[in-house]
Design an enzyme around this catalytic site. Structure first.
Site, PDB file in Angstrom:
ATOM      1  N   SER A 132       0.796  -1.198   0.111  1.00 37.77           N
ATOM      2  CA  SER A 132      -0.154  -0.099  -0.059  1.00 37.77           C
ATOM      3  C   SER A 132       0.788   1.140  -0.176  1.00 37.77           C
ATOM      4  O   SER A 132       2.088   1.046   0.606  1.00 37.77           O
ATOM      5  CB  SER A 132      -0.907   0.154   1.401  1.00 37.77           C
ATOM      6  OG  SER A 132      -1.558   1.386   1.268  1.00 37.77           O
ATOM      7  N   SER A 133       0.326   2.427  -0.674  1.00 39.70           N
ATOM      8  CA  SER A 133       1.153   3.771  -0.606  1.00 39.70           C
ATOM      9  C   SER A 133       1.345   4.097   0.755  1.00 39.70           C
ATOM     10  O   SER A 133       2.284   5.099   1.132  1.00 39.70           O
ATOM     11  CB  SER A 133       0.442   4.564  -1.182  1.00 39.70           C
ATOM     12  OG  SER A 133      -1.156   4.947  -0.761  1.00 39.70           O
ATOM     13  N   HIS A 204     -12.925   3.286   3.858  1.00 33.95           N
ATOM     14  CA  HIS A 204     -12.062   4.405   3.384  1.00 33.95           C
ATOM     15  C   HIS A 204     -12.915   5.518   2.901  1.00 33.95           C
ATOM     16  O   HIS A 204     -14.116   5.569   2.876  1.00 33.95           O
ATOM     17  CB  HIS A 204     -11.065   3.946   2.129  1.00 33.95           C
ATOM     18  CG  HIS A 204     -10.198   3.037   2.592  1.00 33.95           C
ATOM     19  ND1 HIS A 204     -10.511   1.699   2.319  1.00 33.95           N
ATOM     20  CD2 HIS A 204      -8.874   3.126   2.944  1.00 33.95           C
ATOM     21  CE1 HIS A 204      -9.064   1.144   2.750  1.00 33.95           C
ATOM     22  NE2 HIS A 204      -8.328   2.041   3.132  1.00 33.95           N
TER      23      HIS A 204
HETATM   24  N1  LIG Z   1      -8.608  -0.618  -0.481  1.00 35.95           N
HETATM   25  C1  LIG Z   1      -7.516   0.149  -0.718  1.00 35.95           C
HETATM   26  O1  LIG Z   1      -7.631   1.525  -0.974  1.00 35.95           O
HETATM   27  C2  LIG Z   1      -6.367  -0.400  -1.009  1.00 35.95           C
HETATM   28  C3  LIG Z   1      -5.806  -1.475  -0.577  1.00 35.95           C
HETATM   29  N2  LIG Z   1      -4.592  -1.914  -0.716  1.00 35.95           N
HETATM   30  C4  LIG Z   1      -4.195  -3.676  -0.557  1.00 35.95           C
HETATM   31  O2  LIG Z   1      -5.097  -4.398  -1.423  1.00 35.95           O
HETATM   32  C5  LIG Z   1      -5.262  -5.677  -0.568  1.00 35.95           C
HETATM   33  C6  LIG Z   1      -6.613  -5.931  -0.727  1.00 35.95           C
HETATM   34  O3  LIG Z   1      -7.324  -4.935  -0.169  1.00 35.95           O
HETATM   35  P1  LIG Z   1      -9.009  -4.703  -0.009  1.00 35.95           P
HETATM   36  O4  LIG Z   1      -9.501  -5.582  -1.154  1.00 35.95           O
HETATM   37  O5  LIG Z   1      -9.347  -3.175  -0.186  1.00 35.95           O
HETATM   38  O6  LIG Z   1      -9.363  -5.324   1.152  1.00 35.95           O
HETATM   39  P2  LIG Z   1     -10.843  -5.921   1.684  1.00 35.95           P
HETATM   40  O7  LIG Z   1     -11.298  -5.777   2.947  1.00 35.95           O
HETATM   41  O8  LIG Z   1     -11.732  -5.593   0.633  1.00 35.95           O
HETATM   42  O9  LIG Z   1     -10.464  -7.621   1.339  1.00 35.95           O
HETATM   43  C7  LIG Z   1      -9.654  -8.364   1.962  1.00 35.95           C
HETATM   44  C8  LIG Z   1      -9.921  -9.802   1.618  1.00 35.95           C
HETATM   45  O10 LIG Z   1      -8.993 -10.387   2.548  1.00 35.95           O
HETATM   46  C9  LIG Z   1      -9.603 -11.556   3.080  1.00 35.95           C
HETATM   47  N3  LIG Z   1      -9.199 -11.955   4.493  1.00 35.95           N
HETATM   48  C10 LIG Z   1      -8.816 -11.010   5.517  1.00 35.95           C
HETATM   49  N4  LIG Z   1      -8.321 -11.883   6.613  1.00 35.95           N
HETATM   50  C11 LIG Z   1      -8.277 -13.059   5.977  1.00 35.95           C
HETATM   51  C12 LIG Z   1      -8.124 -14.154   6.651  1.00 35.95           C
HETATM   52  N5  LIG Z   1      -7.385 -14.343   8.072  1.00 35.95           N
HETATM   53  N6  LIG Z   1      -8.133 -15.534   6.076  1.00 35.95           N
HETATM   54  C13 LIG Z   1      -8.629 -15.623   4.977  1.00 35.95           C
HETATM   55  N7  LIG Z   1      -8.892 -14.408   4.175  1.00 35.95           N
HETATM   56  C14 LIG Z   1      -8.798 -13.161   4.925  1.00 35.95           C
HETATM   57  C15 LIG Z   1     -11.161 -10.946   3.314  1.00 35.95           C
HETATM   58  O11 LIG Z   1     -12.151 -11.982   3.424  1.00 35.95           O
HETATM   59  P3  LIG Z   1     -13.370 -11.849   4.069  1.00 35.95           P
HETATM   60  O12 LIG Z   1     -14.239 -11.059   2.967  1.00 35.95           O
HETATM   61  O13 LIG Z   1     -14.038 -13.118   3.927  1.00 35.95           O
HETATM   62  O14 LIG Z   1     -13.499 -11.095   5.285  1.00 35.95           O
HETATM   63  C16 LIG Z   1     -11.262  -9.998   2.130  1.00 35.95           C
HETATM   64  O15 LIG Z   1     -11.869 -10.820   0.915  1.00 35.95           O
HETATM   65  C17 LIG Z   1      -4.616  -5.635   0.701  1.00 35.95           C
HETATM   66  O16 LIG Z   1      -3.286  -6.163   0.777  1.00 35.95           O
HETATM   67  C18 LIG Z   1      -4.790  -4.030   0.909  1.00 35.95           C
HETATM   68  O17 LIG Z   1      -3.466  -3.666   1.848  1.00 35.95           O
HETATM   69  C19 LIG Z   1      -3.530  -1.323  -1.189  1.00 35.95           C
HETATM   70  C20 LIG Z   1      -3.827  -0.016  -1.244  1.00 35.95           C
HETATM   71  C21 LIG Z   1      -5.103   0.731  -1.163  1.00 35.95           C
HETATM   72  C1  LIG Z   2      -5.398   3.272   1.371  1.00 35.49           C
HETATM   73  C2  LIG Z   2      -4.905   4.207   2.776  1.00 35.49           C
HETATM   74  O1  LIG Z   2      -6.106   4.500   3.497  1.00 35.49           O
HETATM   75  C3  LIG Z   2      -5.874   4.747   4.673  1.00 35.49           C
HETATM   76  O2  LIG Z   2      -5.442   5.989   4.624  1.00 35.49           O
HETATM   77  P1  LIG Z   2      -6.130   7.170   4.256  1.00 35.49           P
HETATM   78  O3  LIG Z   2      -5.954   7.239   2.991  1.00 35.49           O
HETATM   79  O4  LIG Z   2      -5.601   8.342   5.086  1.00 35.49           O
HETATM   80  O5  LIG Z   2      -7.646   6.616   4.659  1.00 35.49           O
HETATM   81  P2  LIG Z   2      -9.167   7.315   4.260  1.00 35.49           P
HETATM   82  O6  LIG Z   2      -9.424   6.883   2.947  1.00 35.49           O
HETATM   83  O7  LIG Z   2      -9.910   6.638   5.583  1.00 35.49           O
HETATM   84  O8  LIG Z   2      -9.066   8.791   4.811  1.00 35.49           O
HETATM   85  C4  LIG Z   2      -8.549   9.848   3.978  1.00 35.49           C
HETATM   86  C5  LIG Z   2      -8.715  11.217   4.414  1.00 35.49           C
HETATM   87  O9  LIG Z   2     -10.240  11.348   4.372  1.00 35.49           O
HETATM   88  C6  LIG Z   2     -10.592  12.062   5.335  1.00 35.49           C
HETATM   89  N1  LIG Z   2     -12.352  11.930   5.453  1.00 35.49           N
HETATM   90  C7  LIG Z   2     -13.333  12.645   5.571  1.00 35.49           C
HETATM   91  N2  LIG Z   2     -14.506  12.024   5.923  1.00 35.49           N
HETATM   92  C8  LIG Z   2     -14.015  10.566   5.905  1.00 35.49           C
HETATM   93  C9  LIG Z   2     -15.068   9.811   6.158  1.00 35.49           C
HETATM   94  O10 LIG Z   2     -16.288   9.688   6.326  1.00 35.49           O
HETATM   95  N3  LIG Z   2     -14.478   8.483   6.287  1.00 35.49           N
HETATM   96  C10 LIG Z   2     -12.941   8.299   6.155  1.00 35.49           C
HETATM   97  N4  LIG Z   2     -12.478   7.137   6.072  1.00 35.49           N
HETATM   98  N5  LIG Z   2     -12.194   9.320   5.751  1.00 35.49           N
HETATM   99  C11 LIG Z   2     -12.684  10.698   5.771  1.00 35.49           C
HETATM  100  C12 LIG Z   2      -9.800  11.683   6.515  1.00 35.49           C
HETATM  101  O11 LIG Z   2      -9.906  12.261   7.569  1.00 35.49           O
HETATM  102  C13 LIG Z   2      -8.605  11.652   5.763  1.00 35.49           C
HETATM  103  O12 LIG Z   2      -8.199  12.796   5.615  1.00 35.49           O
HETATM  104  C14 LIG Z   2      -5.166   3.629   5.758  1.00 35.49           C
HETATM  105  O13 LIG Z   2      -5.653   2.301   5.575  1.00 35.49           O
HETATM  106  C15 LIG Z   2      -3.562   3.680   4.796  1.00 35.49           C
HETATM  107  O14 LIG Z   2      -2.931   2.445   5.367  1.00 35.49           O
HETATM  108  C16 LIG Z   2      -3.862   3.249   3.446  1.00 35.49           C
HETATM  109  O15 LIG Z   2      -3.229   2.391   2.757  1.00 35.49           O
END
Ligand SMILES: NC(=O)C1=CN([C@@H]2O[C@H](COP(=O)(O)OP(=O)(O)OC[C@H]3O[C@@H](n4cnc5c(N)ncnc54)[C@H](OP(=O)(O)O)[C@@H]3O)[C@@H](O)[C@H]2O)C=CC1
Ligand SMILES: C[C@H]1O[C@H](OP(=O)(O)OP(=O)(O)OC[C@H]2O[C@@H](n3cnc4c(=O)[nH]c(N)nc43)[C@H](O)[C@@H]2O)[C@@H](O)[C@@H](O)C1=O
Length: 332
Positions: A132-133, A204
């Site tokens: 992740s970033s 998020h």
């Molecule tokens: N979302 C974002 O903005 C970003 C995500 N990433 C990375 O991308 C990857 C996926 O993220 P994202 O898809 O958003 O996350 P989600 O929470 O949407 O998905 C995570 C998945 O992992 C599964 N999981 C979690 N714990 C376990 C476990 N113990 N055993 C088996 N499966 C498990 C969950 O299963 P279940 O649904 O059954 O709980 C789910 O399907 C991560 O590595 C994250 O760090 C990177 C940058 C940004």
């Molecule tokens: C992908 C990235 O995602 C996370 O980092 P983040 O980007 O800071 O997270 P965020 O998306 O939750 O927030 C972004 C910004 O948005 C503002 N904000 C306003 N209103 C709401 C609100 O209602 N919800 C949330 N969540 N944020 C809000 C909040 O105050 C902040 O300034 C980490 O998981 C990090 O580890 C990572 O990898």
């Protein structure tokens, strides 16, 4: 925000790299195990793999908790996939990270240790780890290059998660150096799209704004209060663009350096809120609760390395938000 021209058609490199079965590092019809297949990223990667003729292997969390190293190793030994995409993790927004540091550190370390070691023990030739970033320093020069890693203090609100991710990419590098494993890491920016988490406390920002403005419009509320100051900047990439980047990397990339995955442009949270408000059709006011954390001031990724491989994002933010809103309405 001046929109960057998104390629309507894949650029020639994209086409060559992304033509079905192009490239030698993910052979045609390969069997790919997608860890985290039900999540935002995992489901998008599974869709893309299937669309391009690969065989997608999955295992529900109820059948296999990927924190269990022995059972994970056994399952991967039974499946013997040609590749693994590690998209399983404990994931959440800024408040989830702030309030649950233990599972953000421990679950992610356990999953990474289990899946990478299990894949290697099973002789899996190819693995893509999703970091992740947030691994980069809070005040890294922008746009952030892969070389910025470990050059400064991390953002406190997600330090446990960031350290777990840094451990993950270090593990990948260690398997390359010690065993010559063809394992790689991608560092995506903030992602959004179908399959996202819309829980208001753990999600998020983008899905949270969609839901908040939708419910405010439904309830004819005069005002929506968002978190922080609205001044931080974030970069957003649609998860289907991320999935295309993952396939490109699996086919074409085999180096130790993690690869940033983003769209190359960012905007303030306030500007994002205006866009979401407009897409959803809420006509009330926006307020800011500065008792909630802002997090990192900015984390725009330098995506030169990925661009050189031929990747171009194709889903503009406003269009992606509208499609995500429509998906959420039909699925919730
Ligand atoms: N979302 C974002 O903005 C970003 C995500 N990433 C990375 O991308 C990857 C996926 O993220 P994202 O898809 O958003 O996350 P989600 O929470 O949407 O998905 C995570 C998945 O992992 C599964 N999981 C979690 N714990 C376990 C476990 N113990 N055993 C088996 N499966 C498990 C969950 O299963 P279940 O649904 O059954 O709980 C789910 O399907 C991560 O590595 C994250 O760090 C990177 C940058 C940004
Ligand atoms: C992908 C990235 O995602 C996370 O980092 P983040 O980007 O800071 O997270 P965020 O998306 O939750 O927030 C972004 C910004 O948005 C503002 N904000 C306003 N209103 C709401 C609100 O209602 N919800 C949330 N969540 N944020 C809000 C909040 O105050 C902040 O300034 C980490 O998981 C990090 O580890 C990572 O990898």
């Amino acid at each position: 925000m001046t929109p960057r021209p998104h390629s309507a058609e894949p650029a020639p490199d994209d086409a060559a790299a992304e033509s079905p079965h192009g490239g030698s590092l993910l052979p045609p019809g390969a069997r790919v195990f997608v860890a985290g297949h039900r999540g935002l990223v995992g489901s998008a990667v599974a869709r893309r793999l299937a669309a391009e003729g690969y065989e997608v292997l999955t295992c529900d969390r109820t059948a296999l908790d990927l924190r269990d190293a022995d059972r994970t190793r056994r399952r991967l030994g039974e499946l013997r996939p040609d590749a693994v995409v590690l998209a399983a993790a404990k994931v959440g927004g800024i408040m989830a990270n702030k309030t649950q540091p233990v599972p953000f550190l421990e679950d992610n370390l356990r999953i990474q240790l289990s899946v990478v070691a299990g894949a290697h023990a099973a002789g899996v030739p190819r693995l893509l780890f999703l970091g992740s970033s947030c691994i980069y320093p809070k005040h890294a020069p922008q746009p952030i290059t892969e070389e910025a890693l470990l050059t400064g203090a991390l953002e406190p609100t997600n330090e446990p998660y960031a350290l777990a991710k840094i451990a993950g990419l270090t593990q990948i590098r260690a398997y390359r150096e010690q065993y010559g494993a063809s394992y790689i890491s991608a560092m995506p920016t903030n992602l959004y799209g179908p399959g996202d988490n819309f829980d208001l406390e753990t999600s998020h920002v983008l899905p949270a704004l969609v839901r908040r403005f939708h419910e405010a419009r439904r309830d004819r509320a005069p005002r929506v209060v968002l978190w922080g100051s609205g001044t931080p900047r974030r970069e957003f990439l649609h998860v289907d663009d991320l999935a295309r980047a993952c396939l490109l990397l699996l086919r074409r990339y085999d180096e130790a350096t993690p690869v940033n995955v983003g769209c190359g442009e960012d905007l303030t949270i306030a500007a994002l809120a205006e866009t979401v408000r407009d897409v959803v059709g809420f006509d009330g006011d926006i307020g800011w609760d500065t008792s909630r954390p802002d997090g990192t001031p900015r984390k725009l990724l330098d995506v030169s390395r990925l661009s050189k491989l031929g990747f171009r994002p194709q889903i503009p933010l406003r269009e992606g938000i509208r499609a995500t809103y429509e998906w959420w309405l039909t699925s919730s």
